[in-house]
Scaffold this active site. Structure first.
Site, PDB file in Angstrom:
ATOM      1  CB  CYS A   1       1.033   5.043  -1.392  1.00 21.44           C
ATOM      2  SG  CYS A   1       2.871   4.553  -1.606  1.00 21.44           S
ATOM      3  CG  MET A   2      -3.342   6.822  -2.890  1.00 22.77           C
ATOM      4  SD  MET A   2      -4.333   7.576  -4.034  1.00 22.77           S
ATOM      5  CE  MET A   2      -4.330   6.899  -5.423  1.00 22.77           C
TER       6      MET A   2
END
Length: 414
Positions: free
Chosen positions: A405-406
């Protein structure tokens, strides 16, 4: 893809930046991250639910954890681009980017025309770094730099701690607002109100930063939601798209047709997932860890299905649903997709799924970055021959996102 060179005015030769990705696991060369900043300091027990956080993170610790993540990638030869720096550089070179960024953030419908015009005029004049910070971290009525306006009823009636410009604490999840496929970048449409403005900042970087001049777009949608966390590049020409809380069936279909039209994919697997916070994106239950392997939440192993959309001369052909692992293996042209379950017992599996045990970032085939807290999942990955690079995520995880996600991979080399 081979790295090109171009000659400078003095005969010097410099590397031409490379872009693109066709897989989740090819060697990661360049990635876009966002180091959490002042926007996280806007979270309070009163607003954290609305801003999509499960708690109020310790910001200094979250930044330290993110720094370790970025340094780990650099130690593996990955070029790390930081969103805040890229945005600042964009504003420094482009007046059009500055105007568009301010326009997206200042809403006359909410603030009234008088206050909106006054604020927009101020923001267009400030330094690039300060503007970038405000557009990311937001601004309260108490922080308005302009004098009290007798003509603004809005300013008189709002509380000083209310936001004139909303903060974007989820900005560190750079995967969602854009993703690369082939040599093109796709700008997505985020579903939740707290996140919608994130794409306006990402869009500015790709449109105006010198690093990305000439880059072509793969997909742009301002209506049907599609989020990057739902998009998995299973192999060259094969894309899986989760449909659930964030990405809609209309968004998945629009993305598939766009990828077909641009000859970026020949098969799109549309994968229904539960519409709840625990499984907000496809990459919360399944990510690629090797050319032929995924890590998957044990509870969905036998339930995950897929509609297969093929490009045809006359349009598209939609079939299914059939079990996802079968559809994926068939589309990828492999005999079987290896599935590494999160855990054997259901309680541990549920805990580690919630802690983003399935949300791994592959930096090359068989090598992934994962949160250290998911002990059982990481052990099972290593028992299956996957190298696991562990990072702490005690504070980063409060926003419900892991290493995948990051990160927005900008270049992966086969």
């Amino acid at each position: 893809m081979k790295s090109g060179v171009s000659a400078g005015s003095a005969g010097e030769r410099r590397a031409v930046p490379e872009f693109g990705a066709t897989s989740e696991v090819d060697r990661l060369r360049t990635v876009l991250l966002h180091r959490p900043g002042d926007e996280l300091k806007r979270l309070t027990p009163r607003n954290n639910d609305q801003l999509l956080f499960d708690g109020v993170p310790w910001v200094d610790r979250a930044q330290a954890e993110h720094d370790v993540f970025a340094d780990l990638l650099r130690s593996r030869g990955v070029e790390v681009l930081l969103l805040a720096q890229m945005l600042t550089e964009t504003f420094a070179v482009s007046g059009a980017a500055r105007v568009q960024g301010v326009t997206a953030a200042v809403e006359p419908r909410r603030l009234g025309r008088a206050l909106a015009d006054e604020l927009a005029g101020h923001l267009r004049q400030i330094a690039p770094g300060e503007l970038a910070t405000i557009l990311m971290a937001g601004m309260t009525f108490d922080e308005l730099p302009i004098g009290p306006s007798e003509a603004s009823l809005v300013r008189r009636m709002y509380h000083g701690s209310d936001f004139v410009i909303d903060p974007l604490p989820n900005l560190m999840f750079t995967r969602d607002s854009s993703f690369w496929i082939g040599r093109r970048v796709a700008i997505t449409a985020l579903a939740m109100p707290a996140r919608k403005r994130e794409t306006s900042l990402t869009d500015l970087i790709y449109a105006f930063h010198p690093r990305f001049l000439g880059v072509r777009r793969a997909y742009e949608s301002h209506t049907a939601p599609v989020e990057g966390g739902d998009v998995l590049l299973l192999s060259s020409g094969v894309v899986a798209v989760g449909v659930g809380e964030r990405t809609t069936p209309a968004g998945a279909e629009a993305l598939a047709r766009s990828l077909f039209d641009d000859d970026l994919a020949h098969t799109v697997l549309v994968v229904p997932i539960e519409q709840n916070r625990a499984t907000m994106h496809l990459d919360t239950v399944c990510t690629m860890v090797d050319d032929d392997a995924v890590v998957m939440y044990q509870a969905v192993h036998d339930e995950l299905s897929a509609f297969t959309i093929h490009r045809e001369d006359s349009g598209v052909d939609i079939r299914g649903p059939v079990p996802f692992v079968e559809a994926a293996a068939s589309a990828m042209g492999i005999g079987k997709l290896r599935v590494i379950d999160t855990a054997i017992d259901s309680i541990t599996a549920e805990r580690e799924q919630w802690d983003d045990g399935n949300n791994t970032l592959a930096i090359e085939p068989g090598v992934v970055v994962a949160y250290e807290r998911n002990v059982e999942t990481n052990n099972r990955l290593e028992a299956s021959g996957i190298e696991v690079l562990r990072i702490s995520g005690s504070e980063l995880g409060s926003g419900r996102g892991g290493p995948r996600c990051m990160s927005c991979p900008i270049w992966r080399s086969a």
